[in-house]
Scaffold this motif. Sequence first.
Motif, mmCIF file in Angstrom:
data_model
loop_
_atom_site.group_PDB
_atom_site.id
_atom_site.type_symbol
_atom_site.label_atom_id
_atom_site.label_comp_id
_atom_site.label_asym_id
_atom_site.label_seq_id
_atom_site.Cartn_x
_atom_site.Cartn_y
_atom_site.Cartn_z
ATOM 1 N N THR A 9 0.833 -1.204 0.000
ATOM 2 C CA THR A 9 0.000 0.000 0.000
ATOM 3 C C THR A 9 0.874 1.264 0.000
ATOM 4 O O THR A 9 0.426 2.315 -0.467
ATOM 5 C CB THR A 9 -0.953 0.039 1.220
ATOM 6 N N ASP A 209 9.003 -8.101 4.119
ATOM 7 C CA ASP A 209 9.489 -7.741 5.465
ATOM 8 C C ASP A 209 10.726 -8.575 5.786
ATOM 9 O O ASP A 209 11.726 -8.073 6.318
ATOM 10 C CB ASP A 209 8.441 -8.062 6.548
ATOM 11 N N TRP A 227 7.727 0.277 6.567
ATOM 12 C CA TRP A 227 6.727 1.326 6.301
ATOM 13 C C TRP A 227 5.472 0.685 5.729
ATOM 14 O O TRP A 227 5.525 0.006 4.705
ATOM 15 C CB TRP A 227 7.313 2.361 5.328
ATOM 16 N N ASP A 229 0.699 0.652 6.194
ATOM 17 C CA ASP A 229 -0.493 1.498 6.114
ATOM 18 C C ASP A 229 -1.201 1.666 7.451
ATOM 19 O O ASP A 229 -2.331 2.105 7.502
ATOM 20 C CB ASP A 229 -1.482 0.941 5.065
ATOM 21 N N VAL A 230 -0.553 1.272 8.540
ATOM 22 C CA VAL A 230 -1.123 1.486 9.878
ATOM 23 C C VAL A 230 -0.066 2.149 10.758
ATOM 24 O O VAL A 230 1.122 2.133 10.430
ATOM 25 C CB VAL A 230 -1.587 0.160 10.531
ATOM 26 N N GLY A 232 1.447 1.437 13.340
ATOM 27 C CA GLY A 232 2.458 0.646 14.036
ATOM 28 C C GLY A 232 1.870 -0.709 14.311
ATOM 29 O O GLY A 232 0.846 -1.089 13.720
ATOM 30 N N MET A 233 2.491 -1.439 15.223
ATOM 31 C CA MET A 233 1.879 -2.683 15.655
ATOM 32 C C MET A 233 0.803 -2.274 16.654
ATOM 33 O O MET A 233 1.055 -1.485 17.564
ATOM 34 C CB MET A 233 2.944 -3.576 16.280
ATOM 35 N N MET A 234 -0.395 -2.778 16.458
ATOM 36 C CA MET A 234 -1.522 -2.333 17.264
ATOM 37 C C MET A 234 -1.967 -3.445 18.215
ATOM 38 O O MET A 234 -1.612 -4.607 18.019
ATOM 39 C CB MET A 234 -2.699 -1.929 16.361
ATOM 40 N N ASN A 239 -8.373 -3.205 11.519
ATOM 41 C CA ASN A 239 -9.518 -3.438 10.625
ATOM 42 C C ASN A 239 -10.653 -4.120 11.358
ATOM 43 O O ASN A 239 -11.812 -3.978 11.009
ATOM 44 C CB ASN A 239 -9.104 -4.326 9.444
ATOM 45 N N LYS A 264 -0.657 -9.654 10.556
ATOM 46 C CA LYS A 264 -0.108 -9.605 9.211
ATOM 47 C C LYS A 264 0.856 -8.427 8.996
ATOM 48 O O LYS A 264 1.617 -8.387 8.025
ATOM 49 C CB LYS A 264 -1.308 -9.481 8.261
HETATM 50 P P1 ADP Z 1 2.182 -4.109 3.716
HETATM 51 O O1 ADP Z 1 1.578 -4.125 2.362
HETATM 52 O O2 ADP Z 1 2.716 -2.765 4.114
HETATM 53 O O3 ADP Z 1 3.185 -5.214 3.926
HETATM 54 P P2 ADP Z 1 0.213 -5.650 5.161
HETATM 55 O O4 ADP Z 1 -1.147 -5.594 4.569
HETATM 56 O O5 ADP Z 1 1.029 -6.871 4.911
HETATM 57 O O6 ADP Z 1 0.987 -4.330 4.725
HETATM 58 O O7 ADP Z 1 0.132 -5.430 6.752
HETATM 59 C C1 ADP Z 1 -0.559 -4.333 7.269
HETATM 60 C C2 ADP Z 1 -1.938 -4.774 7.746
HETATM 61 O O8 ADP Z 1 -1.789 -5.700 8.831
HETATM 62 C C3 ADP Z 1 -2.773 -3.680 8.349
HETATM 63 O O9 ADP Z 1 -3.466 -2.960 7.369
HETATM 64 C C4 ADP Z 1 -3.702 -4.420 9.308
HETATM 65 O O10 ADP Z 1 -4.968 -4.634 8.755
HETATM 66 C C5 ADP Z 1 -3.036 -5.772 9.483
HETATM 67 N N1 ADP Z 1 -2.824 -6.119 10.907
HETATM 68 C C6 ADP Z 1 -3.182 -7.300 11.478
HETATM 69 N N2 ADP Z 1 -2.893 -7.311 12.776
HETATM 70 C C7 ADP Z 1 -2.300 -6.121 13.056
HETATM 71 C C8 ADP Z 1 -1.779 -5.532 14.241
HETATM 72 N N3 ADP Z 1 -1.757 -6.166 15.418
HETATM 73 N N4 ADP Z 1 -1.257 -4.301 14.144
HETATM 74 C C9 ADP Z 1 -1.254 -3.628 12.981
HETATM 75 N N5 ADP Z 1 -1.745 -4.121 11.831
HETATM 76 C C10 ADP Z 1 -2.270 -5.360 11.856
#
Ligand code: ADP
Length: 457
Positions: A9, A209, A227, A229-230, A232-234, A239, A264
């Motif tokens: 993203t 990653d 880097w 689309d959220v 940080g680690m939440m 979603n 993810k």
């Molecule tokens: P990228 O394309 O940057 O690799 P991903 O789609 O693989 O992104 O990972 C980001 C997504 O991981 C977020 O949009 C979110 O929906 C999902 N996600 C699942 N669990 C978590 C969490 N604990 N913290 C943050 N994001 C999470």
Amino acid sequence: MLVMKFGGTSMEDANAIDRAAKIVRSRLPQRPVIVVSAMAKVTDQLLATARAAGAGDRDGALKLSRTLRERHYNVAGELLGTGLFTQFHGELESDFDALDELLRGIAAVGELTPRTADLVAANGELLSSKIAAAAFSARGLDSSLVDSREYIITDDTHGRALPFLEETNDKLKSTLQPLLDRGRVPVMGGFIGSTRSGTTTTIGRGGSDFSAAIVGAGLGAESIEIWTDVDGMMTTDPNLCPDAHRIKVISFDEAAELAYFGAKVLHPATLLPAIQKNIPVYILNSRHPEGEGTKITTRAPRCRNLFKAIAVKKRITIVDVAATRMLMVHGYLKSIFEAFDRHRVPVDVVSTSEVSVSLTVDSNEAIPALAADLSRLADVKYEGRKAIVCLVGENLRETPGVAARIFGVIPDLNIRMISQGASEINLTFVIEEDQAPDVVKRLHQAFFSEVDPEVFD
Ligand code: ADP
Ligand code: ASP
Ligand code: MG
């Protein structure tokens, strides 16, 4: 030096790549190496294209490829402007012509092997890295496009190849280091590598990653930035729970458990190279680059909340193996695990009783053959559509009554398997998949409606 990885993203369109260029510029003094994913959804689309070709649908495959071609031309055109794009266009054109040639070949044979699927899928990162490198140069960054297949050397397990770290590290050091020393910004695709004999491989879905961590560990980076689309680690997937909190600092161990059990935001293999070299990993939002993100490091501060986060992993199958002939004789478990090993099916959660063993797996294709194999030893049943829910936190080590507190929140639920203690910092259980969203929301509400401001935002 620093490794910066931009996910799908963060590469999805011209605006996103432009933002990435600005973020890279802000880090120039730290001498960054850039690892990029394919543009959002491109890997899925390439694999769908390859499958269409494998099913003999040549025209369908070429039509999908045309859509991808247009998207990449448009993004490159927008980023580079007419003058530069005219020069660059020919390169993209020959890449897509080669892809179409490959798709015609697959359609003619009417079979898609994992090896050929990798060849198709690799185009996502090959193209995105090429476009990003050109866009960065056009914005005055001295970037150098690097073909990851020359540096990330893997075995030949196509689709989830494992890197040979020593060879990879040697190659990274001997070629990327001189580029960095000359002040260049290397830009490379994540997710892809090649075997010793030069065949293209991919290292597993979401694997960019992991690529970033391999590069970071190989070059002795000061930090690795993921880097995404959220923010940080939440505390759980935002979603699922929009009120999830950002975790400011988390330990390697905790983050690894969360990644393994479905968060993810981080590929499960990412942390291993970072842990080995003790390199901090940051999760940051490319849409809010000023945010602090999450720092993943050896030791996280003490936390007043019992847990750091809840992860959920869907599409899980439970395999029940009930002994008939061997009634838990010595070597019984070994023979069960050997069958999983023969079929290359990884196991997530295990629980045993006197006569039966339940295991969870997340790959569906191999299960019928595995079950047939296991049925020589025992009665085998398997059931799909399950989910693993995993609560993680260092505090679990010394807190009594954790299970009672968790299951007190969901007393009405039929729990299929429970596991605690393997790592001392997680409690994991298995439920029906369709119940997972509700369960996670209830647990999140119970454990994160108030948070320790030192650790969460
Ligand atoms: P990228 O394309 O940057 O690799 P991903 O789609 O693989 O992104 O990972 C980001 C997504 O991981 C977020 O949009 C979110 O929906 C999902 N996600 C699942 N669990 C978590 C969490 N604990 N913290 C943050 N994001 C999470
Ligand atoms: N593009 C690959 C995927 O979608 C790798 C990644 O994005 O990390 O799986
Ligand atoms: Mg990802």
